[in-house]
Write an enzyme that holds these catalytic residues in place. Structure first.
Site, short mmCIF file in Angstrom:
data_model
loop_
_atom_site.label_atom_id
_atom_site.label_comp_id
_atom_site.label_asym_id
_atom_site.label_seq_id
_atom_site.Cartn_x
_atom_site.Cartn_y
_atom_site.Cartn_z
N GLN A 1 0.82 -1.22 0.00
CA GLN A 1 0.00 0.00 0.00
C GLN A 1 0.86 1.27 0.00
OE1 GLN A 1 -2.65 -1.50 3.37
NE2 GLN A 1 -4.05 -0.18 2.25
N LEU B 1 -7.67 1.53 3.84
CA LEU B 1 -7.14 2.88 3.67
C LEU B 1 -6.87 3.19 2.20
CD1 LEU B 1 -4.69 3.06 6.73
CD2 LEU B 1 -6.84 4.31 6.44
N GLU C 1 -4.93 -7.93 5.69
CA GLU C 1 -3.58 -7.43 5.40
C GLU C 1 -2.75 -8.47 4.64
OE1 GLU C 1 -3.17 -4.37 5.67
OE2 GLU C 1 -4.93 -4.05 6.91
N HIS D 1 -3.46 -8.32 0.99
CA HIS D 1 -2.76 -7.25 0.25
C HIS D 1 -1.44 -7.76 -0.33
CE1 HIS D 1 -5.02 -3.55 0.57
NE2 HIS D 1 -5.17 -3.67 1.89
NI NI Z 1 -6.46 -2.64 3.14
#
Ligand code: NI
Length: 183
Positions: free
Chosen positions: A53, A97, A140, A143
Site C-alpha cells: 500500500q 485505507l 492485510e 494485500h
Molecule cells: Ni487494506
C-alpha cells in the site's frame, strides 16, 4: 520515520495488485519500512497497513490488534506472515485505507485463524486471532497477494460510502453513486 503516501484504488490498482516477495534479510531497509508503516498507520484512521500500500512489494504488514476489547494495541509488525489454520467464513465489517470512506458489512472472511510470522529481530511466533482481529490479519495478508477486500464480497454484498452531513454521519449505498474510476 516518515509518513508515506498510501496508494489509492482504483487509480493505483496495478501497483496494489502486484504480488509481494518474501523478506529474506532483515537489514536496515526492512527496519525503515516497518517504522514507516507504523508511523503511516498511526497517522491514518485504520487498524492495519501492508507494505504494497506504500508501493513496497515485500511481505510485511503492520496491525493494531485488540479492537474487540475496545482498546487497539500499538502497531505490531508481521514479517512473512503465513496462515496455518482458519475457521469457517463469516460476513463481517471491512474497509481499507486504499479505498477511503468505503465500507461493507459483507466480506467473507475466516471467523478465526492461526498464523505464523516473524518480528523485526527475526524471531518467529505463532498467534491465534478471532473476530475483528481475524478479519484484520486476513485483510492485510490478502494485500501481499494483490487481493482487495472488494474481491471477498459475495454476489449480494453491498458497499457503502461513509459521509459526513449536516445531520451527522451517514452510510450511503454505493450502487447509487458513481465512484469507480473517479477520485
Ligand atoms: Ni487494506
Amino acid at each position: 520515520m516518515t509518513i508515506r503516501d498510501i496508494l489509492i484504488y482504483p487509480q493505483d490498482e496495478a501497483k496494489l495488485r502486484k504480488k509481494s516477495v518474501k523478506v529474506k534479510k532483515r537489514d536496515e531497509s526492512i527496519r525503515q519500512l516497518v517504522d514507516d508503516l507504523k508511523e503511516t498507520l498511526l497517522a491514518n484512521p485504520g487498524a492495519g497497513l501492508a507494505a504494497p500500500q506504500i508501493d513496497v512489494h515485500k511481505r510485511v504488514v503492520v496491525v493494531r490488534l485488540g479492537q474487540e476489547s475496545g482498546e487497539m494495541e500499538p502497531p505490531r509488525e508481521l514479517i512473512n506472515p503465513v496462515i496455518l489454520e482458519k475457521g469457517p467464513l463469516a460476513k463481517g465489517f471491512d474497509g481499507c485505507l486504499s479505498l477511503p470512506r468505503v465500507v461493507t458489512w459483507d466480506t467473507l472472511r475466516p471467523s478465526w485463524l492461526r498464523f505464523r510470522a516473524q518480528d523485526l529481530d527475526g524471531k518467529a511466533f505463532e498467534m491465534r486471532v478471532e473476530g475483528i482481529d481475524a478479519i484484520l490479519v486476513h485483510h492485510e495478508i490478502d494485500h501481499l497477494d494483490g487481493v482487495f477486500f472488494t474481491d471477498r464480497l459475495p454476489q449480494d454484498g453491498e458497499l457503502y460510502l461513509s459521509v459526513d452531513t449536516e445531520d451527522g454521519h451517514k452510510y450511503v449505498p454505493l450502487n447509487s453513486l458513481p465512484f469507480m474510476g473517479k477520485s
